[in-house]
Enzyme design. Structure first.
Site, short mmCIF file in Angstrom:
data_model
loop_
_atom_site.label_atom_id
_atom_site.label_comp_id
_atom_site.label_asym_id
_atom_site.label_seq_id
_atom_site.Cartn_x
_atom_site.Cartn_y
_atom_site.Cartn_z
N ASP A 191 0.84 -1.19 0.00
CA ASP A 191 0.00 0.00 0.00
C ASP A 191 0.88 1.24 0.00
OD1 ASP A 191 -3.24 0.33 0.97
OD2 ASP A 191 -1.99 2.11 1.01
N HIS A 193 0.35 3.78 1.84
CA HIS A 193 0.19 4.51 3.10
C HIS A 193 0.96 3.90 4.28
CE1 HIS A 193 -3.39 5.36 0.60
NE2 HIS A 193 -3.20 6.59 1.04
N SER A 289 -5.15 11.15 1.81
CA SER A 289 -5.68 9.89 2.32
C SER A 289 -4.90 9.36 3.51
CB SER A 289 -5.70 8.84 1.21
OG SER A 289 -4.44 8.76 0.57
#
Length: 400
Positions: A191, A193, A289
């Site tokens: 990912d 993040h 995000s």
């Protein structure tokens, strides 16, 4: 070919087409469109066509097969992802040079300063949360690919520029590296993040900087974070490897993600009406995000570390600039300004031309112009100070 073979061939071909058509028609079970999509305006037919095209078996087979060949033979995915070793995936935004990168850099630096001035005029203290690139924290999983030269010193340069503008921006890279050294995974493997652990480390550093340099007014609140459950997580970078469902076994495996939730602690001293009391919101958060997605619990970690509620204006999928521009035009900014605004800004967005949505381009240009003027004034002041220092030292050297 005899007549019997031709009939057999045609029959088999038609049978395959009918089977594929029937398979595709199964996808229409539960299919629906928006209320404004009607047969008369043509939107219903377009929606059906798009849905059928996406679900057509041959297209999926071709997509999966081509992706599998790229993945296994050339170790490549779709544009958007860089494949590392040990099933680690990286966003190619951390590697590729941007178009007009130097112009974008200077424009974004100026915009950050213009935003600071706008906030200062309302009595709001800006605190930058500069998120280091994932590849900066986990370079050991890279193969032969290396980031473009523009990314090499980007994090340090970003901090130097905001420091020159007197913007509070605690270092997040060092503490995240220390947490990694201590055995915590601070970014997700598949990912873009950070993990909840990484978000918590960042929140603690931001809270310490705010407490030291711009303490919050009002009574502190107590928040508690609890782990709810651990679930398999499909990282967003897996989307750039369209291997499922036919080659799902080739995909980097899903990874566990601990879901956390933070809630305020109600004490007897608060009284029964505390939940309905009109209280000040001293902290606001604007970002990407990294802040908007509840999976990382960054907002909750900030609340607990700050001992304060945090109003979140972050948006998913728009970068750091657009949410800030939207906030500056909001009624909340005009009528209920916070004491401190945390701007979460991943470093990889600095050299790119960030979207501004429906913001007035002339207003954005004015923000940049104001920031550029202030930066030029600061640079001239610094140069004059250096010249005066050199002049004052010259007579001393002459006497010696």
């Amino acid at each position: 070919m005899t007549r019997s073979l031709r009939v057999l061939y045609i029959s088999l071909f038609m049978a395959v087409l009918l089977a594929l058509g029937a398979w595709s028609m199964r996808s229409f079970l539960g299919f629906s469109t928006n209320a404004d999509a009607t047969v008369l305006n043509g939107r219903w037919a377009k929606a059906v066509e798009t849905h059928y095209d996406e679900e057509f078996p041959i297209k999926r087979l071709g997509t999966n097969l081509w992706a599998a060949l790229d993945y296994k033979l050339f170790n490549e995915g779709r544009p958007g992802v860089v494949l590392g070793r040990d099933h680690w995936l990286y966003s190619d935004e951390e590697f590729n040079p941007a178009v007009n990168e130097e112009q974008n850099l200077q424009g974004n630096y100026a915009l950050v300063e213009g935003v600071r001035q706008t906030l200062k005029a309302k009595g709001i203290q800006l605190v930058m949360a500069i998120v280091p690139a994932k590849v900066r924290l986990y370079p050991e999983h890279l193969g032969d690919v290396r980031p473009a030269s523009i990314h090499e010193g980007l994090y340090k340069d970003f901090h130097a520029r905001v420091a020159a503008d007197k913007i509070i921006a605690p270092d997040l890279l060092g503490p995240l590296q220390q947490a990694k050294h201590n055995g915590h995974q601070v970014f997700l493997r598949t990912d873009t993040h950070w993990t909840p652990d990484g978000a918590q480390v960042a929140a603690q550093q931001l809270a310490k900087a705010i407490t030291d340099k711009t303490p919050l007014s009002g009574e502190p609140q107590r928040f508690v974070t609890e782990a709810e459950k651990t679930e398999p997580h499909k990282g967003d970078l897996r989307l750039f490897l369209p291997l499922d469902p036919l080659f799902e076994n080739l995909m980097p495996p899903q990874e566990p993600l601990e879901k956390r939730v933070t809630h305020a602690v109600q004490t007897k001293a608060d009284g029964d009406d505390a939940l309905f009391a009109d209280s000040e919101m001293p902290v606001a958060l604007v970002g990407t995000s990294y802040s908007a997605n509840p999976n990382w619990n960054f907002v909750g970690a900030l609340k607990q570390a700050l001992g304060s509620d945090v109003v979140n204006y972050s948006e998913d999928g728009h970068g750091p600039i657009l949410p800030m521009l939207s906030y500056l035009k909001s009624d909340d900014f005009k009528n209920s300004p916070p004491q401190v605004l945390i701007w979460e800004f991943p470093e990889r967005y600095l050299p790119v031309n960030n979207e501004i949505g429906d913001a007035d381009p002339q207003w954005v240009a004015q923000l940049k112009e104001a920031g550029t003027r202030q930066q030029n004034m600061a640079l001239n002041t610094q140069l004059n100070t250096q010249l005066n220092t050199q002049k004052s030292e010259t007579p001393d050297r002459a006497q010696n």
